[in-house]
Write a protein that holds these residues in place. Structure first.
Motif, PDB file in Angstrom:
ATOM      1  N   GLN A   3     -36.446  12.266 -12.527  1.00 27.17           N
ATOM      2  CA  GLN A   3     -35.510  13.140 -11.830  1.00 27.17           C
ATOM      3  C   GLN A   3     -34.672  12.337 -10.835  1.00 27.17           C
ATOM      4  N   LEU A   4     -35.296  11.388 -10.172  1.00 26.42           N
ATOM      5  CA  LEU A   4     -34.579  10.541  -9.228  1.00 26.42           C
ATOM      6  C   LEU A   4     -33.509   9.713  -9.938  1.00 26.42           C
ATOM      7  N   LEU A   5     -33.873   9.133 -11.059  1.00 23.58           N
ATOM      8  CA  LEU A   5     -32.923   8.321 -11.831  1.00 23.58           C
ATOM      9  C   LEU A   5     -31.772   9.183 -12.357  1.00 23.58           C
ATOM     10  N   LEU A   6     -32.101  10.374 -12.847  1.00 24.00           N
ATOM     11  CA  LEU A   6     -31.062  11.269 -13.355  1.00 24.00           C
ATOM     12  C   LEU A   6     -30.096  11.684 -12.249  1.00 24.00           C
ATOM     13  N   SER A   7     -30.638  12.017 -11.067  1.00 21.51           N
ATOM     14  CA  SER A   7     -29.752  12.419  -9.972  1.00 21.51           C
ATOM     15  C   SER A   7     -28.892  11.248  -9.499  1.00 21.51           C
ATOM     16  N   LEU A   8     -29.428  10.041  -9.532  1.00 27.45           N
ATOM     17  CA  LEU A   8     -28.649   8.855  -9.177  1.00 27.45           C
ATOM     18  C   LEU A   8     -27.500   8.650 -10.162  1.00 27.45           C
ATOM     19  N   LEU A   9     -27.779   8.796 -11.447  1.00 25.15           N
ATOM     20  CA  LEU A   9     -26.733   8.628 -12.459  1.00 25.15           C
ATOM     21  C   LEU A   9     -25.666   9.709 -12.357  1.00 25.15           C
ATOM     22  N   VAL A  10     -26.071  10.930 -12.066  1.00 24.98           N
ATOM     23  CA  VAL A  10     -25.101  12.017 -11.903  1.00 24.98           C
ATOM     24  C   VAL A  10     -24.222  11.758 -10.686  1.00 24.98           C
ATOM     25  N   ALA A  11     -24.830  11.281  -9.595  1.00 23.38           N
ATOM     26  CA  ALA A  11     -24.051  10.977  -8.401  1.00 23.38           C
ATOM     27  C   ALA A  11     -23.060   9.856  -8.673  1.00 23.38           C
ATOM     28  N   VAL A  12     -23.479   8.828  -9.398  1.00 29.19           N
ATOM     29  CA  VAL A  12     -22.585   7.723  -9.737  1.00 29.19           C
ATOM     30  C   VAL A  12     -21.431   8.234 -10.600  1.00 29.19           C
ATOM     31  N   ALA A  13     -21.741   9.053 -11.592  1.00 30.85           N
ATOM     32  CA  ALA A  13     -20.700   9.596 -12.455  1.00 30.85           C
ATOM     33  C   ALA A  13     -19.702  10.442 -11.664  1.00 30.85           C
ATOM     34  N   LEU A  14     -20.215  11.230 -10.730  1.00 27.20           N
ATOM     35  CA  LEU A  14     -19.340  12.069  -9.917  1.00 27.20           C
ATOM     36  C   LEU A  14     -18.413  11.223  -9.043  1.00 27.20           C
ATOM     37  N   VAL A  15     -18.954  10.187  -8.425  1.00 29.85           N
ATOM     38  CA  VAL A  15     -18.115   9.317  -7.592  1.00 29.85           C
ATOM     39  C   VAL A  15     -17.069   8.606  -8.450  1.00 29.85           C
ATOM     40  N   SER A  26     -20.520  -1.429  -7.976  1.00 26.68           N
ATOM     41  CA  SER A  26     -20.418  -1.164  -6.538  1.00 26.68           C
ATOM     42  C   SER A  26     -20.776   0.284  -6.215  1.00 26.68           C
ATOM     43  N   VAL A  27     -20.361   1.205  -7.073  1.00 30.72           N
ATOM     44  CA  VAL A  27     -20.701   2.615  -6.851  1.00 30.72           C
ATOM     45  C   VAL A  27     -22.206   2.822  -7.013  1.00 30.72           C
ATOM     46  N   LEU A  28     -22.805   2.182  -8.003  1.00 24.35           N
ATOM     47  CA  LEU A  28     -24.249   2.303  -8.229  1.00 24.35           C
ATOM     48  C   LEU A  28     -25.032   1.779  -7.030  1.00 24.35           C
ATOM     49  N   LEU A  29     -24.657   0.610  -6.523  1.00 28.15           N
ATOM     50  CA  LEU A  29     -25.364   0.031  -5.381  1.00 28.15           C
ATOM     51  C   LEU A  29     -25.201   0.886  -4.122  1.00 28.15           C
ATOM     52  N   ARG A  30     -23.983   1.328  -3.856  1.00 25.55           N
ATOM     53  CA  ARG A  30     -23.738   2.151  -2.668  1.00 25.55           C
ATOM     54  C   ARG A  30     -24.482   3.479  -2.757  1.00 25.55           C
ATOM     55  N   THR A  31     -24.488   4.087  -3.921  1.00 28.80           N
ATOM     56  CA  THR A  31     -25.187   5.357  -4.093  1.00 28.80           C
ATOM     57  C   THR A  31     -26.694   5.170  -3.965  1.00 28.80           C
TER      58      THR A  31
END
Length: 100
Positions: A3-15, A26-31
């Motif tokens: 769930q943590l990984l999925l929410s991280l990927l969704v946040a990256v996609a949204l940004v 850079s977006v992945l690291l910042r998120t």
């Protein structure tokens, strides 16, 4: 963990959708860094609530349910725990109005 990984990927996609000019790395690291900071804040707050309620997560849940239903505990130690729980949740301007 999933769930943590999925929410991280969704946040990256949204940004990336909102700000398309940035690199994925850079977006992945910042998120990821922001997420770790947010998790630390939440865990610290939960630890304070557990300590105020007497040390267990179940005690926090019971006291929270009582507060939401408007029930006032009759035992003095439960009243003290509720007072501490509310005081930890109440920060800033309302904290000075809490009885000590």
């Amino acid at each position: 963990m999933g769930q943590l990984l999925l929410s991280l990927l969704v946040a990256v996609a949204l940004v990336l959708v909102l700000f398309p000019g940035q690199s994925v790395l850079s977006v992945l690291l910042r998120t990821a860094v922001t997420s770790v900071g947010a998790i630390a804040v939440v865990l610290t707050q939960r630890r304070r609530e557990r300590r105020a309620a007497g040390g267990s997560a179940d005690a926090v849940l019971v006291l929270d349910a009582q507060l939401r239903r408007g029930e006032v505990p009759s035992a003095p130690e439960e009243r003290g725990a509720v007072r501490q729980l509310v005081a930890t949740a109440c920060t800033g301007a309302c904290a000075r109005w809490m009885p000590r």
